[in-house]
Scaffold this motif. Structure first.
Motif, PDB file in Angstrom:
ATOM      1  N   ASN A 170      36.380  34.506  43.198  1.00  0.00           N
ATOM      2  CA  ASN A 170      37.472  34.481  44.096  1.00  0.00           C
ATOM      3  C   ASN A 170      37.259  34.158  45.478  1.00  0.00           C
ATOM      4  O   ASN A 170      35.895  34.248  46.052  1.00  0.00           O
ATOM      5  CB  ASN A 170      37.782  36.053  44.283  1.00  0.00           C
TER       6      ASN A 170
ATOM      7  N   PHE B  39      41.921  32.854  42.923  1.00  0.00           N
ATOM      8  CA  PHE B  39      40.689  32.693  41.635  1.00  0.00           C
ATOM      9  C   PHE B  39      40.428  31.094  41.570  1.00  0.00           C
ATOM     10  O   PHE B  39      41.787  30.194  41.542  1.00  0.00           O
ATOM     11  CB  PHE B  39      41.123  33.305  40.322  1.00  0.00           C
TER      12      PHE B  39
ATOM     13  N   THR C 260      44.960  37.441  46.207  1.00  0.00           N
ATOM     14  CA  THR C 260      43.622  36.816  45.777  1.00  0.00           C
ATOM     15  C   THR C 260      43.823  35.506  45.170  1.00  0.00           C
ATOM     16  O   THR C 260      44.598  35.204  44.439  1.00  0.00           O
ATOM     17  CB  THR C 260      42.628  37.749  44.798  1.00  0.00           C
TER      18      THR C 260
ATOM     19  N   ASP D 241      44.474  41.555  43.007  1.00  0.00           N
ATOM     20  CA  ASP D 241      43.198  42.070  42.616  1.00  0.00           C
ATOM     21  C   ASP D 241      43.326  43.750  43.634  1.00  0.00           C
ATOM     22  O   ASP D 241      43.416  43.675  44.795  1.00  0.00           O
ATOM     23  CB  ASP D 241      42.152  41.259  43.556  1.00  0.00           C
TER      24      ASP D 241
END
Length: 134
Positions: free
Chosen positions: A44, A65, A63, A126
């Motif tokens: 992340n 990724f 978030t 998240d």
């Protein structure tokens, strides 16, 4: 910066005014495949995108990724502790034009590879973000 040496870096570049350094990032996974010739690094980003796509805004993502793939691995060392898989990632090209990746922290990894690609950049929610435990 780290992303400029990798192929397929346009999308992540568009998400940020300046792509952050990979300091204290959550390491989601390290995957070794193809009999050790390929290593995938999943993590992340340390902060959310400054210019997220509209879909990410609507979905409430917080978030980013990232999956990096490295091919034709010449060296690989990995160790970790089971607590909070966090680390600092340094990615550069060496004098032989090979990718050198170093992770230090709860995950320690060193690898040297011929090819490096940003395979995936995606957003998600998240629920643990902001908490001290992952």
């Amino acid at each position: 910066m780290w992303h400029r040496v990798l192929e397929r870096n346009q999308f992540i570049s568009s998400l940020y005014h300046e792509v952050p350094k990979l300091i204290n990032v959550r390491i989601v996974g390290i995957k070794i495949t193809d009999e050790g010739r390929r290593v995938s690094l999943h993590f992340n980003m340390p902060k959310f995108a400054e210019n997220p796509p509209a879909k990410w805004k609507i979905s409430g993502y917080n978030t980013v990724f990232v999956e990096l793939d490295f091919f034709d691995i010449q060296e690989l060392k990995v160790s970790y502790s089971k607590e909070n898989l966090m680390g600092n990632i340094i990615l550069e090209k060496n004098e032989q034009d090979k990718f050198k990746v170093r992770i230090s922290g709860a995950v320690n990894m060193e690898l040297v590879a011929d090819i490096g690609i940003i395979q995936t950049v995606s957003g998600y929610i998240d629920h643990l973000q902001g908490e001290n435990t992952y």
